[in-house]
Design an enzyme around this catalytic site. Structure first.
Site, PDB file in Angstrom:
ATOM      1  N   GLU A   1      -2.418  -9.559   3.935  1.00  0.00           N
ATOM      2  CA  GLU A   1      -2.675 -10.077   5.293  1.00  0.00           C
ATOM      3  C   GLU A   1      -4.164 -10.093   5.614  1.00  0.00           C
ATOM      4  O   GLU A   1      -4.568 -10.618   6.665  1.00  0.00           O
ATOM      5  CB  GLU A   1      -1.927  -9.235   6.325  1.00  0.00           C
ATOM      6  CG  GLU A   1      -2.622  -7.964   6.778  1.00  0.00           C
ATOM      7  CD  GLU A   1      -2.658  -6.861   5.729  1.00  0.00           C
ATOM      8  OE1 GLU A   1      -3.406  -5.883   5.922  1.00  0.00           O
ATOM      9  OE2 GLU A   1      -1.937  -6.974   4.716  1.00  0.00           O
TER      10      GLU A   1
ATOM     11  N   CYS B   1       0.816  -1.227   0.000  1.00  0.00           N
ATOM     12  CA  CYS B   1       0.000   0.000   0.000  1.00  0.00           C
ATOM     13  C   CYS B   1       0.846   1.273   0.000  1.00  0.00           C
ATOM     14  O   CYS B   1       1.427   1.602  -1.007  1.00  0.00           O
ATOM     15  CB  CYS B   1      -1.009  -0.038   1.144  1.00  0.00           C
ATOM     16  SG  CYS B   1      -2.362  -1.165   0.777  1.00  0.00           S
TER      17      CYS B   1
ATOM     18  N   HIS C   1      -3.941  -5.573   0.461  1.00  0.00           N
ATOM     19  CA  HIS C   1      -3.519  -6.129   1.744  1.00  0.00           C
ATOM     20  C   HIS C   1      -3.532  -7.652   1.738  1.00  0.00           C
ATOM     21  O   HIS C   1      -4.571  -8.274   1.984  1.00  0.00           O
ATOM     22  CB  HIS C   1      -4.439  -5.610   2.860  1.00  0.00           C
ATOM     23  CG  HIS C   1      -4.169  -4.195   3.241  1.00  0.00           C
ATOM     24  ND1 HIS C   1      -3.278  -3.855   4.228  1.00  0.00           N
ATOM     25  CD2 HIS C   1      -4.645  -3.028   2.744  1.00  0.00           C
ATOM     26  CE1 HIS C   1      -3.221  -2.540   4.336  1.00  0.00           C
ATOM     27  NE2 HIS C   1      -4.042  -2.011   3.439  1.00  0.00           N
TER      28      HIS C   1
END
Length: 372
Positions: free
Chosen positions: A345, A257, A343
């Site tokens: 994760e 990001c 993302h």
């Protein structure tokens, strides 16, 4: 019931548009850039994501608070959003793992919120007119006074916010005797990123946003990580210099990001403010290297210039957002570096992209073998 006695509140947009609702949380006024997240679950992870610092969050899911809160499901130690706008707020919750209600959580965190807003109309308006600054007021501040205060709030474009959420002192995550050491630059790092690295055998030293390459190198890491975070990447001059130094030494580098945007800027590739941005947990991405699709969790209001990236001789696009074909991932041809705009994760969101952490470890292993 308390629901029926809550005072009237309002949401004021920078262009003068007003939406009315009811107050939740504390009485007061808050300011920020209004944006919306389309996720149907994971509200606590969203509210504590440092990338949302300085933003008023509109929840498109009709029910917020219905499963309470759990202190194990936070991405930072405090709420990061400036305020919340929602349709139906659940004062009662039902979940065995909940430690309390979202209302109590907001009151402890001193968050100003508004419910009973026509969020479908609000989101449609933002889609048409773009993200803009806004104010939530639940304390009866006169509208004309609110307009004056809102006019003084700086725009997100050009705004450096990583310093507001980054650690002030280095800290460690993982097992000290783990096989890999990672130096991570905290621009607003999420806890689940650190968990994903740690469970892959990484011992991570997390550095403040303004750390130097020399400070990060002193940890003798096997690889470097540039984190997510809030605000405009352009003012992060120190972080861009760190990225340039890492690349100059051809050390393994992974960015997510804001870190992804910093890597682009460090190589002369510009970024830009998006009209609305991408915020949700069901964004479709195409992996151009494999031809496979991924459903991803995204949270960003800035993006890397696709045109400039395509013209750079040392970069290639690895992932594209299917909805608008914006850059979702890139890698360098001559350096051990890759990054993504989304993302992997999750937290909240799908796990389609967790392989990227494995890819980072593979790059480290290749680098170690080449050095022998």
């Amino acid at each position: 019931m308390k629901y029926h006695t809550r005072p009237t509140a309002l949401l004021l947009l920078a262009d003068g548009t007003v939406f009315y609702g009811k107050s939740i949380g504390i009485s007061g006024t808050t300011f920020g850039e209004v944006c919306f997240n389309t996720g149907m679950t994971g509200y606590q992870e969203i509210f504590t994501d440092p990338s949302y610092f300085g933003q008023i969050m509109v929840a498109t899911n009709a029910h917020i608070g219905n499963y309470g809160v759990n202190t194990d499901e936070v991405e930072a130690d405090r709420v990061m959003i400036s305020g919340l706008v929602c349709k139906n707020f659940s004062f009662n919750y039902s979940r065995d793992k909940a430690y309390g209600s979202l209302e109590e959580y907001f009151e402890k965190q001193q968050l100003v919120c508004i419910s009973d807003v026509d969020t479908r109309a609000l989101v449609s308006y933002i889609r048409d007119h773009g993200a803009q600054n806004a104010a939530i007021s639940t304390d009866g501040t006169p509208l004309e006074e609110l307009k004056k205060q809102l006019a003084a709030v700086p725009d997100m474009e050009g705004l450096e916010l990583a310093s507001k959420v980054s650690t002030t002192e280095p800290y460690f995550v993982g097992e000290e005797n783990a096989p890999y050491r990672i130096s991570a630059l905290d621009l607003g790092i999420k806890k689940n990123i650190l968990r994903n690295l740690a469970k892959r055998g990484c011992y991570i030293k997390v550095f403040p946003y303004n750390a130097t390459y020399e400070e990060m190198k002193a940890f003798n890491p096997h690889g470097y990580f540039l984190s997510n975070g809030p605000g405009d990447p352009d003012p992060l001059i120190a972080a861009q210099e760190v990225a340039r130094e890492i690349l100059k030494h051809n050390d393994p580098l992974f960015g997510i990001c804001l870190g992804h945007q910093v890597i682009a800027l460090a190589n002369g590739i510009p970024t830009y403010k998006m009209f609305n941005g991408h915020r949700g947990i069901n964004h479709p991405v195409k992996n151009l290297l494999t031809g496979e699709g991924e459903i991803t969790s995204q949270n960003h209001g800035f993006a890397v210039s696709k045109k400039e990236l395509l013209e750079h001789p040392d970069f290639e696009i690895t992932h594209l957002h299917i909805n608008d074909e914006t850059v979702a991932g890139m890698r360098m041809k001559s350096k051990n570096c890759f990054s993504v705009q989304y993302h992997p994760e999750a937290s909240p969101g799908p796990h389609d992209a967790t392989y990227l952490f494995d890819q980072f470890i593979e790059n480290i292993n290749k680098n170690e073998k080449a050095a022998v």
